[in-house]
Design a protein around this motif. Structure first.
Motif, PDB file in Angstrom:
ATOM      1  N   PRO A 218       0.833  -1.206   0.000  1.00 24.21           N
ATOM      2  CA  PRO A 218       0.000   0.000   0.000  1.00 24.21           C
ATOM      3  C   PRO A 218       0.866   1.255   0.000  1.00 24.21           C
ATOM      4  O   PRO A 218       1.936   1.286   0.629  1.00 24.21           O
ATOM      5  CB  PRO A 218      -0.792  -0.114   1.308  1.00 24.21           C
ATOM      6  CG  PRO A 218      -0.713  -1.565   1.693  1.00 24.21           C
ATOM      7  CD  PRO A 218       0.599  -2.055   1.184  1.00 24.21           C
ATOM      8  N   LEU A 219       0.427   2.276  -0.697  1.00 20.59           N
ATOM      9  CA  LEU A 219       1.164   3.529  -0.750  1.00 20.59           C
ATOM     10  C   LEU A 219       1.447   4.067   0.646  1.00 20.59           C
ATOM     11  O   LEU A 219       2.541   4.582   0.932  1.00 20.59           O
ATOM     12  CB  LEU A 219       0.374   4.560  -1.569  1.00 20.59           C
ATOM     13  CG  LEU A 219       0.925   5.992  -1.575  1.00 20.59           C
ATOM     14  CD1 LEU A 219       2.319   6.045  -2.201  1.00 20.59           C
ATOM     15  CD2 LEU A 219      -0.037   6.924  -2.322  1.00 20.59           C
ATOM     16  N   GLU A 220       0.480   3.940   1.538  1.00 22.09           N
ATOM     17  CA  GLU A 220       0.622   4.502   2.885  1.00 22.09           C
ATOM     18  C   GLU A 220       1.834   3.933   3.625  1.00 22.09           C
ATOM     19  O   GLU A 220       2.399   4.607   4.500  1.00 22.09           O
ATOM     20  CB  GLU A 220      -0.654   4.239   3.696  1.00 22.09           C
ATOM     21  CG  GLU A 220      -1.881   5.008   3.224  1.00 22.09           C
ATOM     22  CD  GLU A 220      -2.441   4.484   1.908  1.00 22.09           C
ATOM     23  OE1 GLU A 220      -3.160   5.253   1.234  1.00 22.09           O
ATOM     24  OE2 GLU A 220      -2.148   3.310   1.545  1.00 22.09           O
ATOM     25  N   ASP A 221       2.242   2.720   3.288  1.00 24.02           N
ATOM     26  CA  ASP A 221       3.399   2.115   3.941  1.00 24.02           C
ATOM     27  C   ASP A 221       4.710   2.757   3.502  1.00 24.02           C
ATOM     28  O   ASP A 221       5.758   2.519   4.113  1.00 24.02           O
ATOM     29  CB  ASP A 221       3.468   0.611   3.631  1.00 24.02           C
ATOM     30  CG  ASP A 221       2.338  -0.159   4.285  1.00 24.02           C
ATOM     31  OD1 ASP A 221       1.601   0.430   5.102  1.00 24.02           O
ATOM     32  OD2 ASP A 221       2.191  -1.363   3.975  1.00 24.02           O
ATOM     33  N   HIS A 222       4.668   3.567   2.454  1.00 27.97           N
ATOM     34  CA  HIS A 222       5.890   4.126   1.872  1.00 27.97           C
ATOM     35  C   HIS A 222       5.977   5.641   2.020  1.00 27.97           C
ATOM     36  O   HIS A 222       6.886   6.255   1.471  1.00 27.97           O
ATOM     37  CB  HIS A 222       5.967   3.756   0.384  1.00 27.97           C
ATOM     38  CG  HIS A 222       6.201   2.296   0.144  1.00 27.97           C
ATOM     39  ND1 HIS A 222       7.389   1.800  -0.346  1.00 27.97           N
ATOM     40  CD2 HIS A 222       5.400   1.216   0.343  1.00 27.97           C
ATOM     41  CE1 HIS A 222       7.314   0.483  -0.453  1.00 27.97           C
ATOM     42  NE2 HIS A 222       6.117   0.103  -0.029  1.00 27.97           N
ATOM     43  N   VAL A 223       5.036   6.239   2.730  1.00 28.36           N
ATOM     44  CA  VAL A 223       5.014   7.692   2.879  1.00 28.36           C
ATOM     45  C   VAL A 223       5.223   8.057   4.343  1.00 28.36           C
ATOM     46  O   VAL A 223       4.486   7.595   5.214  1.00 28.36           O
ATOM     47  CB  VAL A 223       3.675   8.287   2.376  1.00 28.36           C
ATOM     48  CG1 VAL A 223       3.668   9.804   2.549  1.00 28.36           C
ATOM     49  CG2 VAL A 223       3.447   7.915   0.919  1.00 28.36           C
ATOM     50  N   ALA A 230       7.921   8.203  10.429  1.00 24.91           N
ATOM     51  CA  ALA A 230       6.833   8.967  11.042  1.00 24.91           C
ATOM     52  C   ALA A 230       5.619   9.041  10.099  1.00 24.91           C
ATOM     53  O   ALA A 230       5.772   9.269   8.902  1.00 24.91           O
ATOM     54  CB  ALA A 230       7.293  10.379  11.394  1.00 24.91           C
ATOM     55  N   ARG A 231       4.447   8.819  10.676  1.00 23.13           N
ATOM     56  CA  ARG A 231       3.212   8.924   9.910  1.00 23.13           C
ATOM     57  C   ARG A 231       2.507  10.230  10.242  1.00 23.13           C
ATOM     58  O   ARG A 231       2.736  10.803  11.320  1.00 23.13           O
ATOM     59  CB  ARG A 231       2.279   7.738  10.227  1.00 23.13           C
ATOM     60  CG  ARG A 231       2.923   6.387  10.107  1.00 23.13           C
ATOM     61  CD  ARG A 231       3.274   6.020   8.686  1.00 23.13           C
ATOM     62  NE  ARG A 231       3.917   4.725   8.609  1.00 23.13           N
ATOM     63  CZ  ARG A 231       4.373   4.199   7.478  1.00 23.13           C
ATOM     64  NH1 ARG A 231       4.266   4.860   6.354  1.00 23.13           N
ATOM     65  NH2 ARG A 231       4.950   3.010   7.493  1.00 23.13           N
ATOM     66  N   ARG A 232       1.681  10.681   9.379  1.00 25.09           N
ATOM     67  CA  ARG A 232       1.001  11.962   9.614  1.00 25.09           C
ATOM     68  C   ARG A 232       0.144  11.930  10.861  1.00 25.09           C
ATOM     69  O   ARG A 232      -0.044  12.945  11.526  1.00 25.09           O
ATOM     70  CB  ARG A 232       0.144  12.314   8.390  1.00 25.09           C
ATOM     71  CG  ARG A 232      -0.422  13.710   8.464  1.00 25.09           C
ATOM     72  CD  ARG A 232      -0.902  14.207   7.126  1.00 25.09           C
ATOM     73  NE  ARG A 232      -1.256  15.613   7.170  1.00 25.09           N
ATOM     74  CZ  ARG A 232      -1.618  16.325   6.125  1.00 25.09           C
ATOM     75  NH1 ARG A 232      -1.661  15.749   4.921  1.00 25.09           N
ATOM     76  NH2 ARG A 232      -1.924  17.589   6.236  1.00 25.09           N
ATOM     77  N   SER A 233      -0.370  10.772  11.206  1.00 29.88           N
ATOM     78  CA  SER A 233      -1.238  10.662  12.383  1.00 29.88           C
ATOM     79  C   SER A 233      -0.438  10.530  13.674  1.00 29.88           C
ATOM     80  O   SER A 233      -1.011  10.544  14.753  1.00 29.88           O
ATOM     81  CB  SER A 233      -2.160   9.452  12.227  1.00 29.88           C
ATOM     82  OG  SER A 233      -1.397   8.256  12.057  1.00 29.88           O
ATOM     83  N   ASP A 234       0.913  10.357  13.558  1.00 28.25           N
ATOM     84  CA  ASP A 234       1.737  10.177  14.767  1.00 28.25           C
ATOM     85  C   ASP A 234       1.723  11.439  15.633  1.00 28.25           C
ATOM     86  O   ASP A 234       1.685  12.532  15.117  1.00 28.25           O
ATOM     87  CB  ASP A 234       3.174   9.833  14.385  1.00 28.25           C
ATOM     88  CG  ASP A 234       3.279   8.411  13.830  1.00 28.25           C
ATOM     89  OD1 ASP A 234       2.260   7.703  13.860  1.00 28.25           O
ATOM     90  OD2 ASP A 234       4.364   8.055  13.368  1.00 28.25           O
TER      91      ASP A 234
END
Length: 234
Positions: A218-223, A230-234
């Protein structure tokens, strides 16, 4: 005196308006449906005019410092391609031996090249002969010439998709294997050996995914956001 810059008055500047909906959809379609072709090539020849369009698209690729390091070696001769194919066969056997059990069996079942089947082969190489020069944008990252050449490969591939032409990247070589068959001087590095030809069908998803060798993440795993991991929701 240098020409005006950064104020919109330069005579070579044009509008940066977005594409129309149809134009934008065509660009994304080429990106999303591009596939690595191995065994779907048709015998139909690629005309010189069409090949020139593909090479012109590749030549328009981003190039750091406008160094333009990409060169294109077109291989049509069957005997020359047979030599390349023999090298692939030897290297592919070495690669197969690196896997074990069911994974090794699955590897051997995969068709990984179209060197002899495709009407054309094109080797994209990088002329690295400017090592002694200071090149804008390359002063601290010496490999930007190779990165620029990879951009040319992508341009070629996307243009080919728009033409109904398939491209397969054969990477199971040691780059040194191609030096003698292609007469490459010391300062020229092979980047991509491409099999090129018309196709009438393509996999709807990457072939290695369709054949259950791997899955697209999934794209989200690479952003990441701001720093590694760090994820945007972190």
């Amino acid at each position: 005196m240098l020409p005006p810059d950064n104020d919109g008055s330069h005579p070579d500047m044009r509008s940066a308006a977005p594409f129309s909906d149809a134009e934008r959809a065509a660009v994304y379609r080429a990106i999303e449906t591009r596939r690595d072709v191995r065994d779907e090539f048709l015998p139909q020849p690629v005309s010189d005019e069409t090949l020139r369009r593909l090479l012109a698209a590749a030549h328009c690729a981003p190039s750091v410092g406008l160094m333009q390091p990409s060169r294109f070696i077109v291989l049509r001769n069957p005997e020359q391609r047979k030599t390349i194919h023999d090298i692939f066969v030897r290297r592919n056997a070495e690669a197969a031996a690196m896997f074990e059990g069911e994974r090794a069996e699955r590897y051997r079942s995969l068709k990984l090249e179209g060197i002899l089947k495709a009407p054309l082969n094109v080797c994209v190489v990088c002329d690295r002969g400017r090592d002694g020069e200071a090149v804008l944008g390359r002063t601290h990252q010496r490999d930007t010439d190779v990165y620029s050449t990879a951009c040319a490969v992508q341009n070629f591939w996307l243009a080919a998709r728009a033409e109904g032409i398939g491209v397969g990247w054969v990477s199971i070589f040691d780059p040194a294997d191609l030096v003698e068959p292609l007469g490459l001087p010391e300062h020229v590095a092979p980047v991509a050996y491409l099999c090129v030809g018309y196709v009438d069908r393509l996999f709807t998803r990457p072939e290695l995914e369709a054949r259950r060798w791997a899955e697209r993440a999934p794209l989200e795993d690479h952003v990441f956001e701001g720093r590694w991991g760090a994820r945007r929701s972190d």
